[in-house]
Design a protein around this motif. Structure first.
Motif, PDB file in Angstrom:
ATOM      1  N   HIS A 120      48.287  47.369 117.928  1.00 18.85           N
ATOM      2  CA  HIS A 120      48.539  46.049 118.826  1.00 18.85           C
ATOM      3  C   HIS A 120      49.627  45.758 118.556  1.00 18.85           C
ATOM      4  N   ARG A 121      50.230  46.040 120.276  1.00 16.41           N
ATOM      5  CA  ARG A 121      51.679  44.881 120.252  1.00 16.41           C
ATOM      6  C   ARG A 121      51.916  43.444 120.750  1.00 16.41           C
ATOM      7  N   VAL A 122      52.808  43.085 120.227  1.00 20.68           N
ATOM      8  CA  VAL A 122      52.574  41.884 120.309  1.00 20.68           C
ATOM      9  C   VAL A 122      54.646  41.774 121.146  1.00 20.68           C
ATOM     10  N   GLN A 123      54.809  41.182 122.185  1.00 22.26           N
ATOM     11  CA  GLN A 123      55.792  40.664 123.062  1.00 22.26           C
ATOM     12  C   GLN A 123      56.220  39.229 123.003  1.00 22.26           C
ATOM     13  N   ARG A 124      56.996  38.858 122.551  1.00 24.43           N
ATOM     14  CA  ARG A 124      57.392  37.620 122.796  1.00 24.43           C
ATOM     15  C   ARG A 124      58.500  37.167 121.533  1.00 24.43           C
ATOM     16  N   VAL A 125      59.413  36.010 121.533  1.00 23.13           N
ATOM     17  CA  VAL A 125      60.907  35.360 120.917  1.00 23.13           C
ATOM     18  C   VAL A 125      60.164  34.954 119.847  1.00 23.13           C
ATOM     19  N   PRO A 126      60.192  35.663 118.415  1.00 22.87           N
ATOM     20  CA  PRO A 126      59.924  35.363 117.284  1.00 22.87           C
ATOM     21  C   PRO A 126      60.886  34.415 116.558  1.00 22.87           C
ATOM     22  N   VAL A 127      59.732  33.414 115.207  1.00 14.36           N
ATOM     23  CA  VAL A 127      60.420  32.428 115.642  1.00 14.36           C
ATOM     24  C   VAL A 127      61.677  32.238 114.356  1.00 14.36           C
ATOM     25  N   THR A 128      62.061  33.698 113.496  1.00 16.04           N
ATOM     26  CA  THR A 128      63.309  33.714 113.379  1.00 16.04           C
ATOM     27  C   THR A 128      64.115  33.955 113.510  1.00 16.04           C
ATOM     28  N   GLU A 129      63.854  34.679 114.864  1.00 19.26           N
ATOM     29  CA  GLU A 129      65.257  34.749 115.983  1.00 19.26           C
ATOM     30  C   GLU A 129      65.799  33.833 116.563  1.00 19.26           C
ATOM     31  N   SER A 130      67.026  33.403 116.467  1.00 20.24           N
ATOM     32  CA  SER A 130      68.092  32.527 116.504  1.00 20.24           C
ATOM     33  C   SER A 130      68.114  32.569 118.459  1.00 20.24           C
ATOM     34  N   GLY A 131      69.019  34.461 118.643  1.00 20.24           N
ATOM     35  CA  GLY A 131      69.303  34.065 119.779  1.00 20.24           C
ATOM     36  C   GLY A 131      68.651  33.879 121.180  1.00 20.24           C
ATOM     37  N   GLY A 132      67.324  34.011 120.853  1.00 19.67           N
ATOM     38  CA  GLY A 132      66.146  33.374 121.776  1.00 19.67           C
ATOM     39  C   GLY A 132      65.501  35.190 122.800  1.00 19.67           C
ATOM     40  N   ARG A 133      65.865  35.675 122.209  1.00 21.45           N
ATOM     41  CA  ARG A 133      65.745  37.420 122.608  1.00 21.45           C
ATOM     42  C   ARG A 133      63.936  37.905 122.723  1.00 21.45           C
ATOM     43  N   ILE A 134      63.484  38.507 123.756  1.00 18.81           N
ATOM     44  CA  ILE A 134      62.501  38.982 123.433  1.00 18.81           C
ATOM     45  C   ILE A 134      62.120  40.279 122.394  1.00 18.81           C
ATOM     46  N   HIS A 135      61.546  39.956 120.786  1.00 13.54           N
ATOM     47  CA  HIS A 135      60.874  41.637 120.341  1.00 13.54           C
ATOM     48  C   HIS A 135      59.601  41.718 120.365  1.00 13.54           C
ATOM     49  N   THR A 136      59.634  43.171 120.031  1.00  9.31           N
ATOM     50  CA  THR A 136      58.064  44.125 120.294  1.00  9.31           C
ATOM     51  C   THR A 136      57.994  44.276 119.276  1.00  9.31           C
ATOM     52  N   SER A 137      57.003  44.056 118.440  1.00  5.11           N
ATOM     53  CA  SER A 137      56.224  44.607 117.091  1.00  5.11           C
ATOM     54  C   SER A 137      55.029  44.812 116.967  1.00  5.11           C
ATOM     55  N   THR A 138      54.161  45.163 115.656  1.00  3.45           N
ATOM     56  CA  THR A 138      53.315  45.778 116.187  1.00  3.45           C
ATOM     57  C   THR A 138      52.275  45.675 114.654  1.00  3.45           C
ATOM     58  N   ALA A 139      51.148  45.706 115.070  1.00  2.00           N
ATOM     59  CA  ALA A 139      50.384  45.332 114.161  1.00  2.00           C
ATOM     60  C   ALA A 139      49.142  46.960 113.889  1.00  2.00           C
ATOM     61  N   THR A 140      49.085  47.308 112.398  1.00  2.00           N
ATOM     62  CA  THR A 140      47.310  48.080 112.479  1.00  2.00           C
ATOM     63  C   THR A 140      45.613  47.446 112.006  1.00  2.00           C
ATOM     64  N   VAL A 141      45.456  47.792 113.203  1.00  2.00           N
ATOM     65  CA  VAL A 141      44.116  47.502 112.920  1.00  2.00           C
ATOM     66  C   VAL A 141      43.024  48.496 112.535  1.00  2.00           C
ATOM     67  N   ALA A 142      42.641  48.587 111.216  1.00  2.27           N
ATOM     68  CA  ALA A 142      41.571  49.404 110.980  1.00  2.27           C
ATOM     69  C   ALA A 142      39.881  48.104 110.893  1.00  2.27           C
ATOM     70  N   VAL A 143      39.532  48.658 111.682  1.00  4.42           N
ATOM     71  CA  VAL A 143      37.984  48.496 111.453  1.00  4.42           C
ATOM     72  C   VAL A 143      36.732  49.752 111.319  1.00  4.42           C
ATOM     73  N   MET A 144      36.173  49.117 109.522  1.00  4.29           N
ATOM     74  CA  MET A 144      35.621  50.229 109.221  1.00  4.29           C
ATOM     75  C   MET A 144      34.124  49.340 109.000  1.00  4.29           C
ATOM     76  N   PRO A 145      33.079  50.182 108.912  1.00  5.44           N
ATOM     77  CA  PRO A 145      31.291  49.910 109.027  1.00  5.44           C
ATOM     78  C   PRO A 145      31.531  49.858 107.142  1.00  5.44           C
ATOM     79  N   GLU A 146      30.388  48.596 106.620  1.00  5.89           N
ATOM     80  CA  GLU A 146      30.287  48.845 105.026  1.00  5.89           C
ATOM     81  C   GLU A 146      29.822  50.003 104.835  1.00  5.89           C
ATOM     82  N   VAL A 147      30.162  50.807 103.825  1.00  5.86           N
ATOM     83  CA  VAL A 147      29.037  51.776 103.318  1.00  5.86           C
ATOM     84  C   VAL A 147      27.478  51.221 102.602  1.00  5.86           C
ATOM     85  N   GLU A 148      26.402  51.219 103.401  1.00  9.18           N
ATOM     86  CA  GLU A 148      25.309  50.768 102.746  1.00  9.18           C
ATOM     87  C   GLU A 148      24.435  51.479 101.426  1.00  9.18           C
TER      88      GLU A 148
END
Length: 358
Positions: A181-209
């Motif tokens: 998943h990719r996000v494009q926004r001005v980070p709260v940690t960015e003082s210059g107001g530039r748009i950054h692109t960051s990512t996060a990885t999601v894994a969805v796994m069924p519970e093993v019964e």
């Protein structure tokens, strides 16, 4: 298709008869399996009976038209015939979709793991946003969530978070979320107001019964008991309750510390380890079936970029199905229904096409 549907109807009626037998009710395991099979077949049988009724109504109207001479009655019969003829194609399509082999994991609980990717603190903040999004979505569906483990960064971000989503159909609703998943926004940690692109990885796994065979020899796992660290809440950090499992053959490390009880943390850690090993097994099967992977909407490949959340334009785009929604706030507040339904429909269409070509 009709022969297959007749066989399914026969089996459904057979199950109904068997369930009335006294000796079946006394066998809890057999009774449960028959009830589950009956429940799984019910939507298909009901749709098939509706289809048969529609076909019979058309045939009856056509037969009566051959004999009827009264103009008003003939018009009424034509209207009925046309109305049912218009319904028939949709009923046929519904039956084809219901005949698609069901993923045996669809009804299961799921374990979701979110990891911050590229982007430092901003990626961790985005991972926390995704965690909240899935929690709100689950809540809206009546599912229950429970935290397995979280590694936070102290400013509201999460380097990694694992949690369970419990409820019938949880995997069917969330299985398309695996990927980058990719996000494009001005980070709260960015003082210059530039748009950054960051990512996060999601894994969805069924519970093993218990019905899934995942053999984990005890000698393959090293278990360490440690004192919980971080913001665990009052009482969590004062006892040796955290559990770390290391699966030696794969190098997978699981850490669970969210519960005060060592037993509860151990159960959660083992559940996550089993889910990861099962997920690994499924990935290997899919890798050996290239055609199957191509036919899927979202292969489950963790490196696949599946969705972009663009804050300046207020849009969310799912790249697999080329769908863009201009209501990013709603989506991040858990309103995923439109995306889930579009992904499900696209997946069904791909599977139908494959069935027709086979």
């Amino acid at each position: 298709m009709l022969d297959k549907l007749e066989a399914i109807l026969h089996r459904y009626e057979e199950i109904g008869m068997v369930l009335t037998e006294p000796d079946v009710a006394s066998d809890a395991d057999r009774f449960r399996k028959l009830m589950k099979e009956q429940s799984d077949l019910t939507p298909l049988v009901e749709k098939y009976l509706e289809y048969k009724k529609c076909k019979e109504a058309i045939e009856d109207s056509e037969q009566m038209l051959e004999e009827e001479t009264d103009p008003e009655m003939r018009q009424m019969l034509k209207d009925e015939c046309n109305e049912n003829s218009e319904k028939l194609p949709q009923l046929e399509q519904d039956l084809k979709i219901l005949l698609i082999p069901k993923n045996p994991d669809d009804d299961k609980n799921v374990i979701v793991e979110i990891r911050a990717g590229v982007g430092g603190d901003e990626a961790a903040l985005f991972a926390a946003d995704l965690y909240r999004m899935y929690n709100k979505y689950a809540e809206g569906k009546g599912f229950r969530t429970s935290l397995i483990n979280v590694e936070d960064i102290g400013i509201g971000g999460m380097k990694t978070v694992s949690f369970m989503v419990e409820g019938s159909g949880a995997y069917a609703k969330l299985k398309y979320e695996s990927g980058v998943h990719r996000v494009q926004r001005v980070p709260v940690t960015e003082s210059g107001g530039r748009i950054h692109t960051s990512t996060a990885t999601v894994a969805v796994m069924p519970e093993v019964e218990d019905d899934v065979d995942i053999d984990i020899p005890p000698e393959d796992v090293r278990m360490d008991i440690t004192r919980a660290s971080g913001n665990g809440g009052q009482g969590v950090n004062t006892t040796d309750s955290a559990v770390r499992l290391t699966h030696l053959p794969t190098g997978i490390v699981i850490y669970s510390q969210t519960e005060r009880s060592q037993l509860q943390n151990k159960a959660k850690a083992w559940a996550l380890l089993k889910a990861k090993l099962y997920d690994l097994k499924i990935q290997e099967q899919h890798d050996s079936e290239a055609e199957l992977r191509r036919s899927q909407i979202g292969t489950g490949d963790r490196s696949e970029k599946i969705r972009t959340y663009n804050f300046p334009q207020g849009r969310v785009t799912d790249h697999r199905i080329k769908v863009t929604l201009h209501r990013i706030d709603d989506v991040l507040n858990g309103d995923l229904d439109e995306l889930v339904e579009a992904l499900t429909t696209a997946d069904q269409a791909a599977k139908l096409l494959k069935m027709q070509n086979d």
